[in-house]
Structures are given as structure tokens and as C-alpha cells.
Motif scaffolding. Structure first.
Motif, PDB file in Angstrom:
ATOM      1  N   ARG A  34       0.815  -1.221   0.000  1.00  0.00           N
ATOM      2  CA  ARG A  34       0.000   0.000   0.000  1.00  0.00           C
ATOM      3  C   ARG A  34       0.844   1.264   0.000  1.00  0.00           C
ATOM      4  N   TYR A  55      -1.349  -6.127  -1.933  1.00  0.00           N
ATOM      5  CA  TYR A  55      -1.323  -6.926  -0.707  1.00  0.00           C
ATOM      6  C   TYR A  55      -1.991  -6.099   0.384  1.00  0.00           C
ATOM      7  N   GLU A  56      -3.224  -6.478   0.719  1.00  0.00           N
ATOM      8  CA  GLU A  56      -3.952  -5.698   1.719  1.00  0.00           C
ATOM      9  C   GLU A  56      -4.846  -6.549   2.620  1.00  0.00           C
ATOM     10  N   ARG A  57      -4.782  -7.863   2.457  1.00  0.00           N
ATOM     11  CA  ARG A  57      -5.575  -8.766   3.299  1.00  0.00           C
ATOM     12  C   ARG A  57      -4.639  -9.776   3.958  1.00  0.00           C
ATOM     13  N   PRO A  58      -5.107 -10.495   4.953  1.00  0.00           N
ATOM     14  CA  PRO A  58      -4.262 -11.526   5.571  1.00  0.00           C
ATOM     15  C   PRO A  58      -3.786 -12.543   4.539  1.00  0.00           C
ATOM     16  N   ALA A  61      -6.026 -15.101   2.871  1.00  0.00           N
ATOM     17  CA  ALA A  61      -6.967 -14.599   1.871  1.00  0.00           C
ATOM     18  C   ALA A  61      -6.279 -14.215   0.569  1.00  0.00           C
ATOM     19  N   GLN A  62      -4.959 -14.100   0.580  1.00  0.00           N
ATOM     20  CA  GLN A  62      -4.257 -13.642  -0.625  1.00  0.00           C
ATOM     21  C   GLN A  62      -3.222 -14.622  -1.146  1.00  0.00           C
ATOM     22  N   ASP A  65      -3.274 -14.964  -4.940  1.00  0.00           N
ATOM     23  CA  ASP A  65      -2.808 -13.739  -5.596  1.00  0.00           C
ATOM     24  C   ASP A  65      -1.296 -13.629  -5.515  1.00  0.00           C
TER      25      ASP A  65
END
Length: 167
Positions: A34, A55-58, A61-62, A65
Motif C-alpha cells: 500500500r 497486498y492488503e488482506r491476511p 486470503a491472498q 494472488d
């Protein structure tokens, strides 16, 4: 071994400077944290058809990605000339996995934050404000050798390291 460096005059010139690498390495997807200074680069890569992730979730969850992405892009705390190392301080905005879980890592270093020795980095760097819980020194692409000294690239991290030096 496995590293490329580009000199870039300023942040606004960064997108054009790395465009040749996008084609050369066949990069179709990239992920950043971010970090606000990367927004111009993110937009430019999207215009080139690169699928951009953030990259903005735990991690749970990624995972797909992150581990299925061609390029991880990070900024850096600085660099140490004597070892040729880039210094990363992972944070929630730019987690360590952005530089480790991808086949190609693009590290952005500001020339004004380069120092001659590790002692200079410790004396003048982030340690003067706070002691980070994690410090990553990246000196080249990941490599290892087996008992017969056969070199293998990308076993414990990126196979290719790209460095953009700004300034």
C-alpha cells in the motif's frame, strides 16, 4: 547473478524505466503493498496490460494472488554499497512476502539512502528512530548449490532481482 539495475532520475520516470523489463521477462501480473509512491507505477503497468494486485488482506486470503504473481514490487529503507545489499523493513504496508514469494522482485532504492558500509547504515539509518522487528538484506536473486556445486536459482526466493535506483 540474476540481478539487473536501472538508474532512474526521479519517481515520475520510474514507469518508463522499467517498461523494457516488463516485456523482456514476460511479466503479466504484479503485486505491491500500500505504498502511495507506487501508485503511478501501478497505473502505468495496468496500461501495459499487467494485472495488478495489492497486498492488503491476511495471507490466507491472498495466497493465490501472491504465489501466482510474476512480480513483487517493494520500496526499500536504503542500500549498503560494501555488500551490494538492499535493505527492506517489512511492514503491514509492504510485507516481507512481496520480496520472497514471487519469481521476480523489483526493489526501488533512493540513491540518497545508499551508504558505504553496514556500520554507516546502523549509525545513520532507521535504528536512530526505532529498532525494527525484522530487517531483510537482499544482495542478489535467490540461489543455492547442491553438494556437487550445481547452482540453482530461485529456490528460496525470487529467481530474478530487478533494482531501480532513483536519483
Amino acid at each position: 547473478v540474476g540481478s539487473r539495475v536501472a538508474r532512474v532520475p526521479n519517481w515520475s520516470a520510474l514507469p518508463a524505466a522499467i517498461t523494457p523489463w516488463i516485456a523482456e521477462f514476460g511479466i503479466r501480473s504484479a503485486i505491491t503493498g500500500r505504498e502511495p509512491r507506487l501508485e503511478g507505477l501501478r497505473k502505468h503497468l495496468e496500461t501495459l496490460g499487467v494485472a495488478m494486485g495489492r497486498y492488503e488482506r491476511p495471507i490466507e486470503a491472498q495466497k493465490a494472488d501472491l504465489f501466482g504473481t510474476d512480480l513483487g514490487i517493494t520500496t526499500s529503507e536504503g542500500a549498503v554499497a560494501e555488500t551490494g545489499s538492499i535493505v527492506l523493513i517489512p511492514s503491514p504496508e509492504e510485507p516481507r512476502l512481496l520480496s520472497l514469494a514471487v519469481p521476480i522482485h523489483l526493489a526501488i532504492v533512493e540513491a540518497t539512502r545508499m551508504v558505504p558500509t553496514l556500520a554507516d547504515f546502523i549509525r545513520t539509518g532507521v535504528y536512530q528512530q526505532r529498532v525494527p522487528t525484522n530487517l531483510v538484506f537482499v544482495s542478489a536473486a535467490s540461489r543455492t548449490a547442491d553438494i556437487e556445486l550445481v547452482l540453482a536459482m530461485g529456490v528460496h526466493g525470487p529467481k530474478t532481482l530487478l533494482v531501480a535506483v532513483i536519483g
